[in-house]
Design a protein around this motif. Sequence first.
Motif, PDB file in Angstrom:
ATOM      1  N   LEU A  43      26.959  13.679  -6.111  1.00  0.00           N
ATOM      2  CA  LEU A  43      25.932  14.315  -6.936  1.00  0.00           C
ATOM      3  C   LEU A  43      25.100  15.179  -5.993  1.00  0.00           C
ATOM      4  N   LEU A  71      21.744  20.819 -10.974  1.00  0.00           N
ATOM      5  CA  LEU A  71      22.346  19.585 -10.508  1.00  0.00           C
ATOM      6  C   LEU A  71      23.852  19.663 -10.741  1.00  0.00           C
ATOM      7  N   ARG A 100      26.036   9.870 -12.702  1.00  0.00           N
ATOM      8  CA  ARG A 100      27.321   9.747 -12.020  1.00  0.00           C
ATOM      9  C   ARG A 100      28.318   8.956 -12.870  1.00  0.00           C
ATOM     10  N   TRP A 132      22.145  18.508  -5.513  1.00  0.00           N
ATOM     11  CA  TRP A 132      21.152  19.425  -6.064  1.00  0.00           C
ATOM     12  C   TRP A 132      21.363  20.820  -5.465  1.00  0.00           C
ATOM     13  N   GLU A 144      20.119   8.941 -11.620  1.00  0.00           N
ATOM     14  CA  GLU A 144      21.230   9.547 -10.887  1.00  0.00           C
ATOM     15  C   GLU A 144      22.499   8.699 -11.020  1.00  0.00           C
TER      16      GLU A 144
END
Length: 375
Positions: A72, A98, A131, A74, A127
């Motif tokens: 993940l 994102l 995911r 940014w 988060e």
Amino acid sequence: MNSDLAPLLERFLIAIQALAGAQAGAVRVLTDDGKSMRLVAQQGLPVDVQIAERLVASDCGACGVASAGDVLRWVDDVKTCAKHTEHGYFGLQCHRVLAISLPHDGQALGIYNLFFDSDPRINPQMETMLRLIGQLLGLALHNAKIERERLRVTVLKERQEMVNEVHDTIAQTLAYVRMRLPLLNESMLAHDDQRSLKYFSDVKKGVGEVHDKLREVMTYFRTRMDPLGLLHALQGVADAYFDRVGISLEIRNSAHGLNLTDEQEVQVFYVIQEALANIAKHSMARRAIVFIDRDHQQLEFRIEDDGLGMDEPSVSTLVTLAKGLAPSNHFGLDIMQSRAKRLGGSLVVGPNDGGGTRVRLLLPVEQVQPGVVGP
């Protein structure tokens, strides 16, 4: 991508955007060569951005990093994203992006993006949730890929089946007609009226056979094998047989588990279908039965009728003789024999006890184990 998957992905994006507080979302999948990512679903992106972003390099910035593994990331500097389009979306309406990978079995199949108009507050629990959603989407993409491949194989298989069907049912008759045409030409040049009429009848009969067989081939491919299997398909034929041909048809199954592959079931279905077509055309029967029996040596499919039998001329044969044509050369029987041989079995045709005809398709037990297909 499966056309049914795009709306599903878009509905996913609506829920994910609401969950994360994003203003837009997108799903991208890697192309087959792995060099690019293709936009397959989006929510909230301006049209200009959709056009500019429909295909981007797979190594592009943080999105490229996410597409290479289960991560993940940014995108804090959206100036890189702004290079793809002249639209003022990045930096004005969108300030952060994102990128979450879509993994399956250790391999990323693509990513999904969330676009934010401000600095969002995403905690570690959120988060983790995002995911997990990426993993679910990855599984959906993987299943869509499998379905796409299965459909491709099915189409190729059906094309090959049609080629085989045309060869088995039509090519033989056309070859017969082709051999008769020079003989017809010679007899006409020699003014031999008797031989000319004979060869003309042969050619006419052959063309009629081709026409009938072509119609049967089209019927085969209109009424494909029931996806629920052979027994369900045979019951469907039985339910409609009387209304279609005026002969009652019963299925009697005493076998416990056929253990046939899909390809074997198709071949058996066509043999039985051909036998039932012959009953409808020639037997003048009132009743027919398909028996399915199994012992430790063989699996048997037996088709019996109470019609005229093989020794008595049928109405269709009498009509044919009245028109000065020779009886049928039993091309259908040849096709059934060929299918039985392909299954590694045998076909026996003879009189039925008490009148009528009996067709027996016999498959040795070793040929009907799961996963075994005849040559």
